[in-house]
Write a protein that holds these residues in place. Structure first.
Motif, mmCIF file in Angstrom:
data_model
loop_
_atom_site.group_PDB
_atom_site.id
_atom_site.type_symbol
_atom_site.label_atom_id
_atom_site.label_comp_id
_atom_site.label_asym_id
_atom_site.label_seq_id
_atom_site.Cartn_x
_atom_site.Cartn_y
_atom_site.Cartn_z
ATOM 1 N N LEU A 132 3.500 1.659 8.660
ATOM 2 C CA LEU A 132 1.684 1.324 8.014
ATOM 3 C C LEU A 132 1.592 2.066 6.871
ATOM 4 O O LEU A 132 1.377 1.332 6.333
ATOM 5 C CB LEU A 132 1.172 0.650 9.641
ATOM 6 N N TYR A 133 0.986 3.026 7.232
ATOM 7 C CA TYR A 133 0.893 3.882 6.297
ATOM 8 C C TYR A 133 1.280 4.941 5.188
ATOM 9 O O TYR A 133 0.595 5.582 4.494
ATOM 10 C CB TYR A 133 -0.683 5.169 6.819
ATOM 11 N N LYS A 134 2.685 4.535 5.516
ATOM 12 C CA LYS A 134 3.662 5.744 4.046
ATOM 13 C C LYS A 134 4.671 4.327 3.820
ATOM 14 O O LYS A 134 4.747 4.246 2.434
ATOM 15 C CB LYS A 134 4.318 6.194 4.956
ATOM 16 N N TYR A 135 5.375 3.990 4.531
ATOM 17 C CA TYR A 135 6.745 3.518 3.790
ATOM 18 C C TYR A 135 7.320 1.944 4.390
ATOM 19 O O TYR A 135 7.689 2.195 6.222
ATOM 20 C CB TYR A 135 8.081 3.980 3.237
ATOM 21 N N GLY A 136 7.477 1.007 4.207
ATOM 22 C CA GLY A 136 7.862 0.019 5.495
ATOM 23 C C GLY A 136 7.234 -1.599 5.084
ATOM 24 O O GLY A 136 7.482 -2.413 4.319
ATOM 25 N N ALA A 137 5.784 -1.736 5.827
ATOM 26 C CA ALA A 137 4.977 -2.822 6.016
ATOM 27 C C ALA A 137 4.378 -2.382 3.655
ATOM 28 O O ALA A 137 4.386 -3.724 3.116
ATOM 29 C CB ALA A 137 3.483 -2.309 6.498
ATOM 30 N N SER A 138 4.823 -1.631 3.750
ATOM 31 C CA SER A 138 4.139 -1.295 1.762
ATOM 32 C C SER A 138 4.983 -2.196 1.073
ATOM 33 O O SER A 138 4.956 -2.823 0.032
ATOM 34 C CB SER A 138 4.281 -0.347 1.391
ATOM 35 N N GLU A 139 6.853 -2.378 1.811
ATOM 36 C CA GLU A 139 7.967 -3.861 0.575
ATOM 37 C C GLU A 139 7.214 -4.914 1.228
ATOM 38 O O GLU A 139 7.966 -5.645 -0.045
ATOM 39 C CB GLU A 139 8.803 -2.703 1.444
ATOM 40 N N LEU A 140 6.419 -5.336 2.049
ATOM 41 C CA LEU A 140 6.713 -6.790 1.673
ATOM 42 C C LEU A 140 5.274 -6.996 1.702
ATOM 43 O O LEU A 140 5.276 -8.244 1.183
ATOM 44 C CB LEU A 140 6.913 -7.015 3.401
ATOM 45 N N TYR A 141 4.196 -6.000 1.249
ATOM 46 C CA TYR A 141 2.903 -7.075 0.772
ATOM 47 C C TYR A 141 2.225 -5.342 -0.582
ATOM 48 O O TYR A 141 1.830 -5.481 -0.259
ATOM 49 C CB TYR A 141 1.792 -6.658 1.653
ATOM 50 N N PRO A 142 3.256 -5.892 -1.087
ATOM 51 C CA PRO A 142 3.255 -4.148 -2.463
ATOM 52 C C PRO A 142 1.994 -4.731 -3.029
ATOM 53 O O PRO A 142 1.302 -3.564 -3.523
ATOM 54 C CB PRO A 142 4.393 -4.940 -2.956
ATOM 55 N N GLU A 143 2.018 -5.994 -3.642
ATOM 56 C CA GLU A 143 0.434 -5.764 -3.544
ATOM 57 C C GLU A 143 -0.342 -6.025 -3.574
ATOM 58 O O GLU A 143 -1.743 -4.636 -3.900
ATOM 59 C CB GLU A 143 -0.180 -7.396 -4.750
ATOM 60 N N GLU A 144 -0.904 -5.782 -2.222
ATOM 61 C CA GLU A 144 -1.956 -5.127 -1.324
ATOM 62 C C GLU A 144 -1.593 -4.285 -0.537
ATOM 63 O O GLU A 144 -3.318 -3.004 -0.844
ATOM 64 C CB GLU A 144 -1.301 -5.969 0.381
ATOM 65 N N TRP A 145 -0.536 -3.593 -0.647
ATOM 66 C CA TRP A 145 -0.601 -1.127 -0.242
ATOM 67 C C TRP A 145 -1.498 -0.844 -1.958
ATOM 68 O O TRP A 145 -1.722 -0.185 -1.259
ATOM 69 C CB TRP A 145 0.988 -1.951 -0.374
ATOM 70 N N ASP A 146 -0.548 -1.700 -3.342
ATOM 71 C CA ASP A 146 -0.863 -0.733 -4.162
ATOM 72 C C ASP A 146 -2.651 -1.366 -4.081
ATOM 73 O O ASP A 146 -3.125 -0.054 -4.754
ATOM 74 C CB ASP A 146 -0.277 -1.381 -5.378
ATOM 75 N N ARG A 147 -3.499 -2.004 -3.277
ATOM 76 C CA ARG A 147 -4.732 -2.678 -3.716
ATOM 77 C C ARG A 147 -4.954 -0.998 -2.647
ATOM 78 O O ARG A 147 -6.448 -0.539 -2.534
ATOM 79 C CB ARG A 147 -4.995 -3.621 -3.370
#
Length: 302
Positions: A132-147
Motif C-alpha cells: 500500500l505504501y511503497k510499491y504495488g497498489a501504486s502500479e494500479l492507481y498511478p495517478e492517485e499514487w502520485d497525488r
C-alpha cells in the motif's frame, strides 16, 4: 460508555434480541469506528450483537488519542466488554484491520470464541504495508499514487514518517490536509469500481484526522505484532468454526494474506468473491457475510 482505564472510555451499543446468539463486531481502520450500517450483517431476531468504537475512535474518548492505544489494549477491551455483557462465548466478526484484531483476540482467548467471521484479511506483515505504501497498489492507481506522494514530497523520504509528522503539526489545517490525503489514498483502493462518494467520505469525514493519526500510529509499530505472529498462532484456532469472505480484486488487502491464513488454518471456509474488492458494502461481500452469520445462527451450540 465503558471506562477501561488509563483515561479511555469506550462507546458501545447492543442491537438485536437480548439473550439471542452473542456476537461482537470489530471495525476497521485502525481508527475508523462503527456505524448503523454495520448492524445489518446479522439477523436481529437471532443475534445479540455488541458494536463499539475502539480507543480514540468515533464516540470513544479521548478522541484521536494515541496514549495507551495498542493492539493489546484493544484485546483487553474486548474481554472487558464480553465480561460486561456476561457472555461465556461470542462470535467474533471483523473486516480489514478488524480481521487483524479478531485474530489477535481469538488467539489470546480461544475459549471465549464460538465462531470467527472475517473479511479482507490483513496480517500486518511488512509486505502488506509495502504493497500500500511503497510499491504495488501504486502500479494500479498511478495517478492517485502520485497525488498521495506529492502531498508529502517536500517533507521527507519516508512516506509513513512524513505523514506522521504532518498529522502532528501544530497547524490544524496542515493536519487536516494530511489526513485527507492519507485517507483518500486508502479510499481509492477499497472498491472494485471508483466510488467518489466513498473516497470523499473517507478523505473528509469528521473522523478523518483520528483515522489517519491512529492508523499511522499502528503501522509505525507494526500493530505490536511479531513478523508471522498471526499465522504462527493459527493453531490456537483449531476447532473454532470460521469463514473468510475475501474479494478477488481487493487492492487494499490482496487475497494472498487470506490464502496464507487458509494454509495455516485449514478448517476455515475461505470464500473468494470473484467480482468484489474490499468493502463490506459491495454486494458479493455483503452476501457472503450475511450467509455466514445466518449459517452460524442456525447451527446448534458446540
Amino acid at each position: 460508555m465503558l471506562d477501561v482505564g488509563n483515561g479511555h472510555s469506550l462507546y458501545w451499543e447492543r442491537v438485536g434480541t437480548p439473550g439471542a446468539k452473542p456476537a461482537v463486531m470489530l471495525h476497521g481502520g485502525p481508527g475508523a469506528g462503527c456505524s448503523p450500517s454495520h448492524r445489518r450483517q446479522w439477523d436481529p431476531e437471532r443475534y445479540d450483537v455488541l458494536l463499539f468504537d475502539q480507543r480514540g475512535c468515533g464516540r470513544s474518548r479521548p478522541f484521536a488519542s494515541l496514549e495507551h492505544n495498542t493492539t493489546w489494549d484493544l484485546v483487553g477491551d474486548i474481554e472487558a466488554l464480553r465480561a460486561m455483557c456476561g457472555h461465556e462465548q461470542w462470535q467474533v466478526f471483523g473486516g480489514s484491520w478488524g480481521s487483524t484484531l479478531s485474530l489477535a483476540y481469538s488467539q489470546t482467548h480461544p475459549e471465549r470464541v464460538s465462531e470467527i467471521i472475517l473479511r479482507g484479511i490483513f496480517l500486518c506483515e511488512q509486505n502488506e504495508l509495502d504493497w500500500l505504501y511503497k510499491y504495488g497498489a501504486s502500479e494500479l492507481y498511478p495517478e492517485e499514487w502520485d497525488r498521495f506522494v506529492a502531498h508529502a514530497a517536500a517533507h521527507g523520504d519516508d512516506l509513513l514518517e512524513t505523514y506522521i509528522a504532518l498529522l502532528d503539526d501544530a497547524d490544524p489545517e496542515v493536519r487536516k490536509a494530511a489526513a485527507n490525503a492519507w485517507n483518500r489514498w486508502e479510499g481509492v483502493t477499497v472498491t472494485l469500481l471508483p466510488e467518489e462518494d466513498t473516497i470523499d467520505r473517507m478523505a473528509g469525514g469528521e473522523n478523518a484526522v483520528a483515522t489517519a493519526r491512529i492508523e499511522t500510529h499502528y503501522f509505525r509499530h507494526r500493530c505490536w505484532l511479531e513478523s508471522g505472529q498471526l499465522l504462527a498462532g493459527a493453531d490456537k484456532l483449531r476447532g473454532i468454526p470460521g469463514v473468510i469472505v475475501q474479494g478477488r480484486h481487493d487492492c487494499c488487502t490482496p487475497p494472498a494474506a487470506a490464502w496464507a491464513l487458509k494454509q495455516a488454518w485449514p478448517e476455515v471456509d475461505l470464500q473468494i468473491v470473484p467480482d468484489a474488492s474490499h468493502l463490506f458494502t459491495e454486494p458479493g461481500i455483503t452476501d457472503g457475510l450475511v450467509r455466514a452469520t445466518d449459517r452460524f445462527a442456525a447451527a446448534p451450540p458446540s
